[in-house]
Design an enzyme around this catalytic site. Structure first.
Site, PDB file in Angstrom:
ATOM      1  N   SER A  57      69.457  21.104  48.295  1.00 11.77           N
ATOM      2  CA  SER A  57      68.340  20.141  49.006  1.00 11.77           C
ATOM      3  C   SER A  57      69.732  19.085  48.464  1.00 11.77           C
ATOM      4  O   SER A  57      70.106  18.246  49.206  1.00 11.77           O
ATOM      5  CB  SER A  57      67.379  19.753  49.535  1.00 11.77           C
TER       6      SER A  57
ATOM      7  N   HIS B 162      63.487  13.833  46.265  1.00  5.90           N
ATOM      8  CA  HIS B 162      65.412  13.827  46.172  1.00  5.90           C
ATOM      9  C   HIS B 162      65.754  12.879  45.651  1.00  5.90           C
ATOM     10  O   HIS B 162      64.859  11.427  45.670  1.00  5.90           O
ATOM     11  CB  HIS B 162      66.095  14.033  47.244  1.00  5.90           C
TER      12      HIS B 162
ATOM     13  N   ASP C  32      62.752  10.545  48.208  1.00  5.02           N
ATOM     14  CA  ASP C  32      61.390  11.460  48.599  1.00  5.02           C
ATOM     15  C   ASP C  32      61.298  12.090  47.503  1.00  5.02           C
ATOM     16  O   ASP C  32      61.128  11.380  46.644  1.00  5.02           O
ATOM     17  CB  ASP C  32      61.129  11.835  50.343  1.00  5.02           C
TER      18      ASP C  32
END
Ligand SMILES: *[C@@H]1O[C@H](CO)[C@@H](O)[C@H](O)[C@H]1NC(C)=O
Ligand SMILES: *[C@@H]1O[C@H](CO)[C@@H](O)[C@H](O)[C@H]1NC(C)=O
Ligand SMILES: *[C@@H]1O[C@H](CO)[C@@H](O)[C@H](O)[C@H]1NC(C)=O
Ligand SMILES: *[C@@H]1O[C@H](CO)[C@@H](O)[C@H](O)[C@H]1NC(C)=O
Ligand SMILES: *[C@@H]1O[C@H](CO)[C@@H](O)[C@H](O)[C@H]1NC(C)=O
Length: 363
Positions: A40, A331, A328
């Protein structure tokens, strides 16, 4: 109503944006291409096209730069987006994006949630081995549409940029992992690195020579771990940190070994663990205000994975993401990604070894 029509309209906007980005921001055709692999931290939207819960294709993701959600787990650009910019390349499209047919500037294969091991979030992600199989297909297209010498030059001058491992070391603590339970930490780390090595060799076999790696960060300390695994305590998971430390040590050794074993192999290794820890401990030195809590989420340190109201959950959003290290629960913000990208691009050789990315592009 608003929520149900948002995904399709944002898709259209992204589609148009991607077209513009291809046609108005063409890099110099002789620039080395950038092929992106991993998780990610690097996924620019591949997971938009697979059936998974690891998605970021809803607001407020994308709020600071794109102004709509692209699938990136960030308020804006990711590390490879900045690297592409510094290397005079356009934004590199996700492999699964329908407009991605040309490949001259590279391809992004990364998938949020992915690990080097097939068992990591199996069925929900494009694992690293599958990312290699997609790269094999891209190689065939590159070779089938160009003069052999031109295809060879594109593949050998390109930089292959990886962010992988975090999910292999988080998943055993958030899901049931029989693989982890049946191995010692040392053995488990060797499986991760063995699988990464197989993929590196696969790319090398297709003509890839220049490899860049973002080490695994101190994921034992991200807001998600504090909130979910440590019940809101301001501590780090020693178990995860130990695994990551072991991984980073052995991955660097593996690279030094590959340099001797593979013809023409050159690499760059960025110690994200140390650099992100420095930012987290002393955010103001880097122009940030908050190095522990996330901007978007809920619960302690906003560490619950609820940014954007995932599964109908309530969530909080900070007023200025530029002040935060984490966007978040797990991340980086765009601002933090930019700090890391600048350092990976032109940092000094004591922290980016043996080449930084700027040098790797030009070698
Ligand atoms: C997507 O995955 C979920 C859960 O794994 C499953 O229930 C659903 O049927 C899948 N949808 C499609 C279109 O495959
Ligand atoms: C792991 O497996 C056990 C027993 O099969 C089950 O009770 C538990 O809920 C599972 N945990 C997760 C996180 O899936
Ligand atoms: C790769 O991981 C699998 C488990 O997914 C393991 O069985 C295999 O031995 C690993 N390969 C290497 C070369 O370490
Ligand atoms: C961490 O490791 C210790 C000792 O190895 C163990 O007792 C503990 O259960 C582990 N914690 C988690 C969350 O797995
Ligand atoms: C590193 O690169 C960034 C981005 O191009 C630039 O802003 C910065 O000034 C550079 N720093 C050094 C020390 O060259």
């Amino acid at each position: 109503m608003a929520t149900s029509c948002f995904p399709s309209s944002s898709f259209l906007v992204y589609f148009i944006f991607s077209l513009l980005s291809i046609h108005s921001c063409k890099g110099h055709p002789n620039n080395a291409a950038l092929f992106i692999f991993g998780d990610s931290l690097f996924d620019a939207g591949n997971n938009n096209y697979i059936n998974t819960s690891f998605k970021a294709n809803f607001v407020p993701y994308g709020q600071s730069f794109f102004k709509f959600p692209t699938g990136r787990f960030s308020d804006g650009r990711l590390i490879p987006d900045f690297i592409a910019k510094y290397a005079n390349l356009p934004l590199i499209l996700p492999y699964l994006h329908p407009m991605n047919k040309d490949y001259v500037h590279g391809v992004n294969f990364a998938s949020a949630g992915a690990g080097a091991l097939a068992e990591t979030h199996e069925g929900l992600v494009i694992d690293l081995k599958t990312q290699l199989s997609y790269f094999n297909k891209v190689t065939k297209v590159v070779e089938g549409t160009r003069h052999p010498a031109e295809a060879k030059a594109l593949l050998s001058k390109a930089v292959y940029f990886f962010s992988i491992g975090s999910n292999d070391y988080i998943a055993p603590f958030t899901t049931n992992s029989t693989l982890f339970q049946s191995h010692s930490p040392q053995q488990y780390v060797q499986l991760v690195i063995g699988n990464l090595t197989t993929v590196i060799k696969g790319i090398h076999k297709n003509g890839g020579r220049k490899f860049a790696f973002l080490g695994v960060g101190d994921i034992g300390c991200v807001p998600l771990v504090k909130a979910v695994l440590l019940q809101g305590k301001d501590e780090c998971s020693e178990n995860i940190t130990q695994l990551v430390t072991l991984h980073n040590k052995h991955v660097y050794k593996a690279l030094q070994h590959l340099e001797k074993e593979l013809e023409g192999f050159v690499y760059s290794y960025a110690d994200l663990y140390t650099s992100a820890n420095q930012i987290s401990k002393n955010p103001s030195k880097y122009g940030l205000k908050e190095g522990k809590a996330a901007c978007c989420g809920s619960g302690p340190f906003r560490g619950y994975f609820s940014c954007g109201g995932r599964d109908g959950q309530e969530y909080e959003l900070c007023s200025n993401p530029n002040e935060y290290l984490f966007y978040d629960s797990a991340h980086l913000t765009q601002k933090a990604s930019q700090l890391v990208a600048e350092w990976v691009w032109n940092g000094s050789s004591d922290s980016i070894k043996p080449y930084n990315l700027k040098a790797l592009f030009n070698v």
